[in-house]
Design a protein around this motif. Structure first.
Motif, short mmCIF file in Angstrom:
data_model
loop_
_atom_site.label_atom_id
_atom_site.label_comp_id
_atom_site.label_asym_id
_atom_site.label_seq_id
_atom_site.Cartn_x
_atom_site.Cartn_y
_atom_site.Cartn_z
N PRO A 291 0.82 -1.22 0.00
CA PRO A 291 0.00 0.00 0.00
C PRO A 291 0.85 1.27 0.00
O PRO A 291 0.98 1.96 1.01
N ASN A 292 1.42 1.58 -1.15
CA ASN A 292 2.26 2.77 -1.30
C ASN A 292 1.57 3.70 -2.29
O ASN A 292 1.24 3.30 -3.41
N GLU A 293 1.32 4.94 -1.88
CA GLU A 293 0.60 5.91 -2.71
C GLU A 293 -0.75 5.34 -3.16
O GLU A 293 -1.06 5.28 -4.34
N THR A 294 -1.54 4.93 -2.20
CA THR A 294 -2.81 4.28 -2.51
C THR A 294 -3.84 5.29 -2.99
O THR A 294 -3.82 6.47 -2.63
N LYS A 295 -4.76 4.80 -3.80
CA LYS A 295 -5.79 5.64 -4.39
C LYS A 295 -7.04 4.81 -4.60
O LYS A 295 -6.98 3.58 -4.73
N SER A 296 -8.17 5.47 -4.66
CA SER A 296 -9.44 4.82 -4.97
C SER A 296 -10.04 5.46 -6.22
O SER A 296 -10.03 6.68 -6.36
N ILE A 297 -10.53 4.63 -7.11
CA ILE A 297 -11.23 5.09 -8.31
C ILE A 297 -12.68 4.67 -8.17
O ILE A 297 -12.98 3.49 -8.02
N LEU A 298 -13.59 5.64 -8.20
CA LEU A 298 -15.01 5.35 -8.09
C LEU A 298 -15.53 4.85 -9.43
O LEU A 298 -15.44 5.55 -10.44
N PHE A 299 -16.03 3.63 -9.44
CA PHE A 299 -16.57 3.06 -10.67
C PHE A 299 -18.07 2.93 -10.51
O PHE A 299 -18.61 1.86 -10.28
N GLY A 300 -18.76 4.08 -10.60
CA GLY A 300 -20.21 4.07 -10.45
C GLY A 300 -20.87 4.06 -11.81
O GLY A 300 -20.54 4.85 -12.67
N ILE A 301 -21.79 3.17 -12.00
CA ILE A 301 -22.55 3.13 -13.24
C ILE A 301 -24.02 3.02 -12.90
O ILE A 301 -24.39 2.97 -11.73
#
Length: 358
Positions: free
Chosen positions: A128-138
């Motif tokens: 977990p280095n430079e973690t990010k979340s991408i919202l994949f809402g459809i």
């Protein structure tokens, strides 16, 4: 500081099974020492609630029917005062808002969420280095959700780890196909078998450093959590009588990541959800004291009422200014193992650092 030695690795079943740490002799090589440092103390109730109310408002806005939003001139033009008049409560609304709240909490470095998700990522062999979340809402259940653009986050080499043998599939080129797979079941057959269920993902969680990502399901009701080919992590609230450990559910094929409640993220989320509900029921004004007796809750509504003439998207951006600032920062330092004193051969050093005091 926690040090994992090779001798300890050999005794640890979780290390052997999931390959979380290397076990080769690394003396004389360069080892990366990763320090996670808390930048700020957990804020007071007003700031903590403000940070969660914004994502909940985004969830409510994107739960509006597509035709209703179009009549109002588009999502970017819906004013806050119009939200209660356009919104019709639905059973899945709190779940949508929960997805947004987890997504924002992770990207804002909220340690109450990131520390738990980091543990889940280690199960998936992602550091977990430079973690990010991408919202994949459809589109789900007639509601329209935002598809967060991934072009500024993903690269051509970004891959989604499916937990299967073979080269992990590249993610960026498949995003449109995944969106189509949700709407058209026949399109799902065109997906590689290892990620055929990835269209069910709510988030993609990963590392900017390694560009490794995993499909993540976020469910406010743990009973609704289902495994699928390509999904690796399931984020749920803790339940009484059920273990709150981050753990592998072999039946579902998911790493279960429960978020704590008492004096933690889930409590703040539910309090913020009640504040937004009360504000909406009061026609985007401060509710009666009998409805929200806590001064903290009414203060949040006062902040919102002052901005009822502004579009919801602008109000959400304004709320970020008043919310909890980023909590965590990560430093990585190269250290030669031959410089480490003692007899223990060290391959990994994890060094949590408390918030600096004046």
């Amino acid at each position: 500081m926690e040090v994992i030695s090779q001798s300890e690795q050999k005794r640890s079943p979780s290390v052997q099974k999931y390959g979380m740490f290397p076990s080769s002799n690394l003396l004389g090589a360069i080892m990366k020492v990763r320090r996670e440092k808390q930048l700020n103390a957990v804020a007071d109730d007003v700031l903590a609630l403000t940070a969660v109310v914004g994502p909940i408002l985004s969830g409510v806005l994107n739960a509006l029917k597509a035709d209703v939003v179009a009549e109002a001139g588009g999502a970017s033009d819906v004013k806050l005062k119009m939200l209660p008049r356009l919104y019709r409560p639905g059973d899945g609304d709190v779940g949508i808002c929960f997805e947004y709240a987890v997504h924002e909490a992770m990207n804002n470095g909220d340690a109450r969420v990131t520390e738990r998700i980091h543990d889940a990522m280690r199960f998936c062999r992602i550091r977990p280095n430079e973690t990010k979340s991408i919202l994949f809402g459809i589109e789900k259940s007639g509601a329209v959700q935002l598809i967060a653009t991934a072009k500024n986050i993903l690269t051509d080499e970004s891959r989604t780890l499916a937990g299967k043998v073979g080269q992990p599939p590249k993610l960026l080129r498949r995003l449109n196909m995944l969106a189509a797979a949700f709407r058209r079941p026949t399109t799902r057959l065109a997906l590689p078998s290892s990620i055929r269920g990835l269209w069910k993902a709510d988030l993609f969680v990963g590392s900017l450093d390694s560009q490794q990502w995993v499909g993540t399901s976020v469910k406010i009701n743990p009973a609704q959590l289902e495994g699928a080919a390509g999904l690796r992590i399931g984020i749920v609230p803790t339940r009484q009588g059920v273990s709150d450990k981050v753990r592998l559910d072999e039946h579902r094929g998911l790493v279960i990541c429960p978020l704590h409640h008492d004096a933690d993220f889930m409590q703040i989320f539910y309090e913020a959800w009640r504040v937004v509900q009360a504000f909406m029921n009061a026609d985007a004004k401060i509710p009666k004291e009998s409805i929200l007796p806590r001064p903290v809750d009414r203060e949040i509504c006062r902040i919102l009422e002052e901005r009822r003439e502004f579009p919801v998207v602008e109000v959400v951006e304004a709320m970020k200014v008043f919310g909890q600032p980023e909590l965590m920062a990560t430093d990585v330092e190269d250290v030669r193992l031959e410089d480490v004193k003692g007899d223990t051969e060290t391959s990994v050093v994890v060094a949590p650092v408390s918030r600096a005091t004046r």
